[in-house]
Design a protein around this motif. Structure first.
Motif, PDB file in Angstrom:
ATOM      1  N   ASN A 193      -3.520   0.022  15.682  1.00 17.72           N
ATOM      2  CA  ASN A 193      -2.239  -0.615  16.257  1.00 17.72           C
ATOM      3  C   ASN A 193      -2.505  -1.493  17.624  1.00 17.72           C
ATOM      4  N   GLU A 194      -3.783  -2.092  17.572  1.00 19.01           N
ATOM      5  CA  GLU A 194      -4.178  -2.728  18.618  1.00 19.01           C
ATOM      6  C   GLU A 194      -4.770  -4.172  18.257  1.00 19.01           C
ATOM      7  N   ILE A 204       4.342  -5.877  16.416  1.00 18.79           N
ATOM      8  CA  ILE A 204       4.402  -4.868  15.446  1.00 18.79           C
ATOM      9  C   ILE A 204       4.923  -5.192  14.126  1.00 18.79           C
ATOM     10  N   LYS A 205       4.536  -4.398  13.266  1.00 19.03           N
ATOM     11  CA  LYS A 205       5.084  -4.714  11.910  1.00 19.03           C
ATOM     12  C   LYS A 205       6.454  -4.554  11.915  1.00 19.03           C
ATOM     13  N   LYS A 229      -8.622  -0.253  17.735  1.00 20.55           N
ATOM     14  CA  LYS A 229      -7.589   0.660  16.883  1.00 20.55           C
ATOM     15  C   LYS A 229      -6.655   0.013  16.001  1.00 20.55           C
ATOM     16  N   PRO A 231      -2.363  -3.219  23.032  1.00 17.91           N
ATOM     17  CA  PRO A 231      -1.371  -2.849  21.910  1.00 17.91           C
ATOM     18  C   PRO A 231      -0.616  -4.070  21.236  1.00 17.91           C
ATOM     19  N   LEU A 232      -0.257  -3.682  19.989  1.00 15.01           N
ATOM     20  CA  LEU A 232       0.505  -4.912  19.569  1.00 15.01           C
ATOM     21  C   LEU A 232       1.852  -4.860  20.256  1.00 15.01           C
TER      22      LEU A 232
END
Length: 125
Positions: A40-41, A97-98, A38, A68-69
């Motif tokens: 976010n992964e 994550i961003k 996905k 996950p990130l």
């Protein structure tokens, strides 16, 4: 029974369609590369620390598990020295994550057999 070229092609095509696709169906959550996961992964390789609840028959079709990130404070794998290399699969942890970066100053205890791990921190900290 005589096989025609068309019947042989149909049998080969049916066999190809029967191969499970990473990230879908029975292999949802597993991957060969991060594109199978996905948004976010990322794809983290199976290693001796991985817990894999996948049958050996299905495990042969994938290389890792979607994770996950890293959020703030999460473990992250330090980026490679050559940032031109695009990683399609990570060894131990996803990138951050961003809006966060992997900080070596918050470094977790290093693994004997792996890359240094850091901690995700907010940009500007």
């Amino acid at each position: 029974m005589i096989f025609t070229p068309l019947s042989i092609l149909l049998v080969l095509l049916a066999g190809a369609l029967a191969v499970p696709a990473p990230g879908r169906g029975a292999l949802a959550g597993y991957c060969i590369e991060s594109e199978d996961c996905k948004a976010n992964e990322c794809c983290v390789s199976f290693n001796r620390y991985s817990v894999v609840d996948l049958s050996p028959d299905l495990k042969r079709f994938v290389e890792g598990k979607c994770e996950p990130l890293g959020g703030l404070g999460a473990a992250c794998q330090m980026p490679p020295a050559n940032t031109l290399l695009l990683q399609i699969r990570y060894s131990y942890a996803c990138p951050c994550i961003k809006g966060a970066f992997c900080s070596q100053s918050g470094r977790l205890p290093p693994r004997v057999d792996g890359p240094g791990l850091g901690v995700c921190k907010a940009v500007g900290c």
